[in-house]
Design an enzyme around this catalytic site. Structure first.
Site, PDB file in Angstrom:
ATOM      1  N   LYS A   1      -8.570  -2.977  -7.933  1.00  0.00           N
ATOM      2  CA  LYS A   1      -9.150  -1.665  -7.602  1.00  0.00           C
ATOM      3  C   LYS A   1      -8.169  -0.754  -6.873  1.00  0.00           C
ATOM      4  O   LYS A   1      -8.028   0.417  -7.209  1.00  0.00           O
ATOM      5  CB  LYS A   1     -10.396  -1.847  -6.719  1.00  0.00           C
ATOM      6  N   THR A   2      -7.524  -1.304  -5.851  1.00  0.00           N
ATOM      7  CA  THR A   2      -6.654  -0.463  -5.019  1.00  0.00           C
ATOM      8  C   THR A   2      -5.510   0.113  -5.832  1.00  0.00           C
ATOM      9  O   THR A   2      -5.234   1.327  -5.780  1.00  0.00           O
ATOM     10  CB  THR A   2      -6.114  -1.276  -3.830  1.00  0.00           C
TER      11      THR A   2
ATOM     12  N   GLU B   1     -11.998   4.198  -4.588  1.00  0.00           N
ATOM     13  CA  GLU B   1     -12.118   2.766  -4.790  1.00  0.00           C
ATOM     14  C   GLU B   1     -13.548   2.357  -4.449  1.00  0.00           C
ATOM     15  O   GLU B   1     -14.046   2.672  -3.358  1.00  0.00           O
ATOM     16  CB  GLU B   1     -11.119   2.039  -3.890  1.00  0.00           C
TER      17      GLU B   1
END
Length: 464
Positions: free
Chosen positions: A118-119, A162
């Site tokens: 995600k990051t 995110e």
């Protein structure tokens, strides 16, 4: 949905954390009065003070005087004196995801979800959009050197966020574009069962409006199943990956996609290693082109992406040994980090200092962690970083090393660092891995390597 203007004076408990500091920064930029507290001073706290926030070190009930809204994360325990006082006074208490949802209530939201990646994917999208001349707002779970910060308020009306599934809070967002990097069991301390994890992802996809878009990894079994559900429900879906069905498809080092006159193929050049990052880049490309960015411009932005903090981040080099740091804290992430390390090591050895994160995750995945660490040439495992959890009897780092006699359990960090520094030879890579404070070991490793001076002799290999 509550909007920023309705929050009044906002107080963040644990304001220095990666997620909390980013949301506080955005609210400050959007005109909110912000205060906060944290257990210790930090660079994030200093930056927030410079931006206009009032921050106290230490948690005390009087810190929430003259406050309208209190923001907490899942890490804040019910007995926190500021949270107790806020509840006793009947103040509005929001989870950090609800505060972030307020900040982006009027924007076109791109929410990046998934068990892993995600990051980096969120950061890639923000970097590409900014490089294309757009000015997105963004909230990333780690600092991004190319952006200078982990969160900022932009002017374009696009918000890239995110979306954290760990506690179900990603269901507070209202995205128009969703990215699903993958979906597999994790955070069982919150969900209880693998089925409950997948049900949460199903609910997340259900948040898409009729005109929305799901960008999903066609190479991941869980994401693919969810994408098929979305298509069956009439949602618009773009798959990415190496699968033949992917609309944005990786073929070798090229990216194939739909153009105005048919399929096109252009080279994908990246500075960040690993197959997982090629997939993350494909997802970012799909989002950027959906938002009107030219394919060539999107690829140029991806070529300039240098990574996010704690995502295979180079900490330095000493005595010919490079030390990297990575946030991986799930077996799948661990395997991906070690696969990337293999490509960077170019035939040299990969040594690992791993810190398990959460007692519950260690208990659930001890065998899988041991198997993943078997990909390294040598691995030392520290004790569990508890984060928000209380200890579980019988659960420590030794639970992982018991699965493989080649792995070493060493709860004393200084001894573990000395052990790896003594084994390292010029050309080797040492990785500090985990979501806890193992990141602090990188500089100590470099010092130990410099002190050792001369390469170690002998030593076998494992799993390489």
């Amino acid at each position: 949905m509550t909007r920023t203007a309705d929050l009044g004076r906002v107080h963040f408990i644990g304001i220095g954390g990666a997620g909390m500091s980013g949301i506080a920064r955005i609210l400050l930029a959007r005109g909110a009065a912000v205060s906060g507290s944290d257990a210790k001073d930090s660079a994030s706290v200093a930056q927030l003070r410079e931006a206009g926030a009032q921050v106290w070190i230490g948690h005390h009930a009087e810190n929430v005087d003259d406050v309208d809204t209190v923001v907490v994360s899942s890490a804040i325990r019910p007995n926190n004196p500021e949270l107790q006082c806020a509840r006793e006074r009947g103040l509005r208490v929001l989870h950090r995801s609800e505060a972030l949802a307020s900040a982006m209530a009027q924007d076109t939201v791109v929410a990046v979800a998934g068990t892993h990646g995600k990051t980096t994917t969120t950061a890639m999208i923000a970097v590409v959009l900014r490089g294309a001349g757009l000015d997105p707002s963004f909230a990333v779970g780690g600092n991004v050197p190319a952006l200078g910060v982990n969160a900022a308020a932009g002017s374009s009306g696009i918000f890239v966020a995110e979306a954290d599934e760990s506690d179900g809070s990603f269901l507070n967002y209202r995205p128009r574009i969703e990215v699903l990097t993958n979906a597999e069991p994790d955070h069982l301390d919150h969900y209880g069962t693998a089925e409950a994890v997948m049900a949460a992802f199903t609910a997340f996809i259900g948040l898409l409006p009729p005109e929305g878009l799901l960008v999903a990894c066609a190479d991941d079994e869980g994401a693919l199943a969810l994408a098929e559900q979305a298509e069956a429900a009439g949602k618009r879906v773009v798959g990415y990956g190496r699968a033949a069905s992917a609309r944005v498809r990786l073929i070798g080092t090229d990216l194939e996609f739909d153009g105005p006159t048919g399929r096109r193929s252009l080279p994908l050049e990246l500075q960040v290693p690993g197959e997982h990052n090629a997939l993350n880049a494909a997802a970012a490309f799909a989002v950027a082109t959906e938002l009107g960015v030219a394919p060539e411009t999107a690829l140029a932005g991806l070529a300039g992406f240098t990574g996010a903090d704690r995502r295979f981040q180079l900490k330095g080099e000493a005595s010919g040994v490079r030390v990297f740091d990575d946030y991986a804290h799930h077996p799948t992430e661990l395997r991906a980090a070690l696969a990337a390390a293999r490509t960077v090591a170019s035939g040299h050895r990969v040594l690992v200092l791993f810190q398990p994160h959460l007692f519950s995750r260690t208990r659930e995945f001890a065998t899988e962690f041991g198997q993943a660490l078997g990909l390294a040439d040598a691995a030392v495992v520290l004790d569990v970083f508890p984060a928000r959890e209380d200890p579980i009897p019988g659960v420590d780092g030794g639970l992982i090393t018991a699965t493989d006699p080649a792995l070493v359990f060493q709860p004393d960090r200084e001894a573990a660092i000395a052990l790896l520094a003594a084994q390292a030879r010029p050309g080797d890579i040492v990785l500090t891995i985990g979501a806890g404070d193992v990141t602090e070991a990188g500089q100590a490793l470099l010092l130990a390597l410099r002190a050792a001076g001369t390469p170690a002799a002998g030593g076998g290999s494992h799993g390489g």
